[in-house]
Enzyme design. Sequence first.
Site, PDB file in Angstrom:
ATOM      1  N   GLU A  28       0.810  -1.216   0.000  1.00  0.00           N
ATOM      2  CA  GLU A  28       0.000   0.000   0.000  1.00  0.00           C
ATOM      3  C   GLU A  28       0.841   1.263   0.000  1.00  0.00           C
ATOM      4  O   GLU A  28       0.554   2.210  -0.744  1.00  0.00           O
ATOM      5  CB  GLU A  28      -0.942   0.016   1.212  1.00  0.00           C
ATOM      6  CG  GLU A  28      -2.089  -0.977   1.126  1.00  0.00           C
ATOM      7  CD  GLU A  28      -1.705  -2.366   1.598  1.00  0.00           C
ATOM      8  OE1 GLU A  28      -0.561  -2.534   2.083  1.00  0.00           O
ATOM      9  OE2 GLU A  28      -2.529  -3.287   1.499  1.00  0.00           O
TER      10      GLU A  28
ATOM     11  N   HIS B  59     -10.658  -4.338  11.103  1.00  0.00           N
ATOM     12  CA  HIS B  59     -11.256  -4.203   9.777  1.00  0.00           C
ATOM     13  C   HIS B  59     -12.545  -3.403   9.788  1.00  0.00           C
ATOM     14  O   HIS B  59     -13.399  -3.583   8.938  1.00  0.00           O
ATOM     15  CB  HIS B  59     -11.523  -5.586   9.173  1.00  0.00           C
ATOM     16  CG  HIS B  59     -10.272  -6.296   8.771  1.00  0.00           C
ATOM     17  ND1 HIS B  59      -9.406  -6.814   9.701  1.00  0.00           N
ATOM     18  CD2 HIS B  59      -9.736  -6.549   7.561  1.00  0.00           C
ATOM     19  CE1 HIS B  59      -8.388  -7.377   9.069  1.00  0.00           C
ATOM     20  NE2 HIS B  59      -8.552  -7.224   7.766  1.00  0.00           N
TER      21      HIS B  59
END
Lengths: 359, 360
Positions: B95, B164
């Site tokens: 990322e 998450h």
Amino acid sequence: MPTTTDTIGAATGSTAGTRAGDDVLYRVDAKKVRAEIGKDRLIAMFKKMLLIRHFEERADQNYKAKKIAGFLHLYIGQEAVATAFYDHLSPGRDYTVTSYRCHAQALLSGLDPKELMAELFGKVTGNVRGKGGSMHFFSKEKGMLGGHGIVGGQIPVGTGAAFTAKYLGTGGVSVTFLGDGASPQGTFHESLNMAGLWRLPAIYLIENNLYGMGTACSRAVAVKNIAAAKAPGYNLASFTYDGLDLYASWKVAQEAIALARRNEPVLIEAKTYRYRGHSVSDPALYRSKEELAQYQALDPIERIKADLIAEKWLSADEAERINEETLERIQAAVAFSDESPEPPLSELSRHVFAEEPNR
Amino acid sequence: MMPAAATLPPRAASRSLNAKVEPINGFKTVPVGDGYQLASTRMALCQALYEEMKRDERVFVMGEEVAEYNGAYKVTKGLLEEFGAKRVIDTPITESGFAGLAVGAAMTGLRPVIEFMSWNFSFPAFDQIISNASKMCYMTGGMFPIPLVMRGPNGAGPRVSSQHSHAVEALYAHFPGLIVISPSNPYDAKGLLKSALRQSNPVCFLENEMLYNFEQEIPTAEYLVEIGKGHIARAGKDCTIVAISRCVHWAMEAATELAGLGIECEIVDPRTIKPLDIELIATSVRKTSRLVVVEECYQTGGVGAEIAAQIQERCFDDLDAPVGRVTTTENPMPYAANLEHETLPKPHRIVAAVKKACYL
Ligand SMILES: Cc1ncc(C[n+]2csc(CCOP(=O)(O)OP(=O)(O)O)c2C)c(N)n1
Ligand SMILES: [Mg+2]
């Protein structure tokens, strides 16, 4: 492999004071390379190195005179590295990006010392309107993508520029400069992997000046020769060379850029040295006077000057005149910066967002 | 912005997509006549990408699983086939690397769209987003604007627990230089994503996994939705509810229940968190004299905190009650269903907050 030690963080074999990497060093025949470079180009590079040196020495003086504040990281001693690479690049088509130690790259891109000095002075006439300072020099026109303050933060940016060059098929390459201390960062490894995977026209140039701030490279990096060790793991070509030697730098740059233009990404380690502290506030107590003297004896500018005189490409008088002219140019930049206005307060909220947002 | 005013407003889906016979993904929506097409949020997003990639060669899509796998949430389905591997690019799990690459590409003339598989995975790239994307234009004196769209699902997924389930609106809105968009329906998702791709600032485009299947009938004709303009999702006179993304739907449920008690709520969907359409909210509050903000961020430093502050500056004399905030409770998201339910700003908590604002 380095010898194992009981304590994490203990030195695994000092590189300080020795020419680490002798075993993998790219060697050149100075005479041959000098002939290939030729008189005009060598004089031009000599002038550029002097320009960088004088710019930074004056910046240092003005820092001490409190005209410049914040960080000021000097490149003094490392000039042969960037100077040789820019000699092969075409600013505008090719891209470069570097860390906070960015004065040389900005000057070599062709930016006017006036706008750069004015940036250091925090004036609106500065390179980025007084909003960046010493660590953030940029040029859109020249493809100079900064000037970045986060260690390792510029590496993916350079990767992106290489991506653009390939995407648009411009034939351009990108050269990303980074320090030895940046090589343990994730961004370095992530970028090398992407460049190797996608065959980007990217060059990653580690300027190993033996220290990241006060930490010797040998206390931060697990291997002695970073490029030689890491490049194979990411399917990159690699070079390791003596960064104080302009001829080696020039030859490696030539070969690496040729590879990158064929979409062969390259990782390079230039073994170099900085003569000043990490920044102007660093007295560099972590190294010995002897070590510094050993590298100062190899000053790339002095050596090239001596060669130019020995070749009779310049007389000592001509060399001195060049020196004087360069100094005058920098003094004019200082005067310009002194006289320039501060940014108006209206600048405070300008450029948070693009002024022409709809393209 | 250039809001090519939509020819038609969105309307409720008159039937549901049939997953067996109709594509539920991709940019090929289902025409339903009268200038409308039936689209889920997922399809609307994909169609926005498709149209903008057709329109502008400089736009490319990059991220984990976006190409061959069609996207972890299938938002990019069909784009690889249409545009090829040059423009729809699978990345390694990297990322920070690809976010930074996108910044460099944006600096050098391209218009990247990067997908974070979810915004939870934007944290490894945080430095690239903050230190590079958000600051670049400013610290270069305007020399390097960053036309970059970062998109992906945001907010709590179903039972995916603490790591998450982040809602990042307030987090990214904190930093000057970033635009933060958080749409609640297919119509806005498409129009705002297209607008995001036609401007030159870095955008955090926050989708919501739980809304990907939400369907609407949207115009077949091309349209844009202006960044920075909210809209009234439900008109009412008694209490204003500002709700963001998925919370708009919970607020609608709560409003239906409250209507049974004689309380008519006005629901404002700001659509863009930054810049925020505070005037639209203030106008509504001047009418209702009450405000409850509903969001999936945490209360401390949340979007509601900012809206409450701005509203007391503008509407101090108009308010009949303190501004209420319904947020994710201040704990990492628990796994247990009952705990998750209590953590999220669900309708029962909105109803309670509105009643409190009405002194009921
Ligand atoms: C992410 C991050 N961590 C720490 C710092 C503080 N810092 C600035 S320069 C530096 C040393 C970097 O050394 P190196 O990469 O070798 O580059 P050099 O300064 O020698 O050119 C450190 C630790 C920073 N700017 N960014
Ligand atoms: Mg170093």
